[in-house]
Design a protein around this motif. Structure first.
Motif, mmCIF file in Angstrom:
data_model
loop_
_atom_site.group_PDB
_atom_site.id
_atom_site.type_symbol
_atom_site.label_atom_id
_atom_site.label_comp_id
_atom_site.label_asym_id
_atom_site.label_seq_id
_atom_site.Cartn_x
_atom_site.Cartn_y
_atom_site.Cartn_z
ATOM 1 N N ILE A 1 44.553 -5.625 3.777
ATOM 2 C CA ILE A 1 44.789 -6.609 3.694
ATOM 3 C C ILE A 1 44.574 -7.446 4.463
ATOM 4 O O ILE A 1 44.993 -8.264 4.697
ATOM 5 N N SER A 2 44.864 -7.164 6.153
ATOM 6 C CA SER A 2 44.261 -7.631 6.851
ATOM 7 C C SER A 2 43.083 -8.693 6.829
ATOM 8 O O SER A 2 42.891 -9.647 7.173
ATOM 9 N N ALA B 1 42.414 -10.620 -4.107
ATOM 10 C CA ALA B 1 43.883 -10.171 -4.695
ATOM 11 C C ALA B 1 43.306 -8.486 -5.118
ATOM 12 O O ALA B 1 43.140 -7.764 -5.580
ATOM 13 N N ASN B 2 41.794 -8.654 -5.900
ATOM 14 C CA ASN B 2 41.481 -8.214 -7.612
ATOM 15 C C ASN B 2 40.917 -6.844 -6.388
ATOM 16 O O ASN B 2 40.782 -5.736 -6.421
ATOM 17 N N LEU B 3 40.013 -6.811 -5.343
ATOM 18 C CA LEU B 3 39.325 -6.526 -4.803
ATOM 19 C C LEU B 3 39.763 -5.317 -3.607
ATOM 20 O O LEU B 3 40.529 -4.216 -3.644
ATOM 21 N N ALA B 4 41.315 -6.208 -2.576
ATOM 22 C CA ALA B 4 41.942 -5.622 -2.413
ATOM 23 C C ALA B 4 42.712 -4.529 -3.091
ATOM 24 O O ALA B 4 43.016 -3.670 -1.907
ATOM 25 N N LEU C 1 50.833 -4.115 -4.729
ATOM 26 C CA LEU C 1 49.832 -4.001 -5.305
ATOM 27 C C LEU C 1 50.276 -4.230 -6.979
ATOM 28 O O LEU C 1 49.533 -5.765 -7.386
ATOM 29 N N ALA C 2 52.152 -4.629 -6.885
ATOM 30 C CA ALA C 2 52.336 -6.394 -8.399
ATOM 31 C C ALA C 2 52.305 -7.274 -8.008
ATOM 32 O O ALA C 2 51.599 -8.186 -8.865
ATOM 33 N N ALA C 3 51.820 -7.589 -6.362
ATOM 34 C CA ALA C 3 51.760 -9.216 -6.381
ATOM 35 C C ALA C 3 50.608 -9.673 -6.546
ATOM 36 O O ALA C 3 49.333 -10.611 -6.799
#
Length: 127
Positions: free
Chosen positions: A5-6, A52-55, A77-79
């Motif tokens: 996330i960071s 977002a996809n990678l994270a 994960l939903a976001a």
């Protein structure tokens, strides 16, 4: 998980902070500078979607989170999935001047808000 996330947090927050400027450049802008800003915003929207996809993929590779983090991880994960699904990661990389990219970048504008909300929930873990 917090490190994933960071890694992307600043980029997502920065994009969220620039949404209004991006929209104004896109809709009302007529100068060369406005057009450059709009293109830059579209590229940044693509980057936000790709990240977002990678994270999300990286989070899913990890072991099951502790029970007390389960709800936060699910919200995250939903976001992230919603942001990744905007299509900007594909359309704006292919042609950032296309109507499709413009539409997908607009979707990013709506999908970034839940991501930023989730980022705030991660503060106890990310410092």
């Amino acid at each position: 998980m917090a490190s994933i996330i960071s890694e992307y947090e600043n980029d997502w927050r920065e994009y969220d902070a620039k949404i209004v400027d991006c929209a104004l450049s896109e809709v009302l802008g007529s100068s060369v500078l406005d057009k450059i800003k709009a293109k830059t915003c579209r590229v940044t929207a693509a980057t936000a979607s790709i990240n977002a996809n990678l994270a999300a993929k990286n989070i899913r590779k990890l072991d099951t989170p502790p029970k007390e983090m389960g709800a936060l991880v699910a919200r995250t994960l939903a976001a992230l999935d919603s942001l990744a699904a905007t299509g900007a990661g594909k359309s704006c990389v292919t042609d950032n001047e296309s109507v499709e990219c413009g539409n997908d970048a607009t979707k990013v504008n709506g999908a970034i808000r839940p991501v930023v909300s989730v980022l705030d929930a991660w503060k106890p873990y990310t410092g």
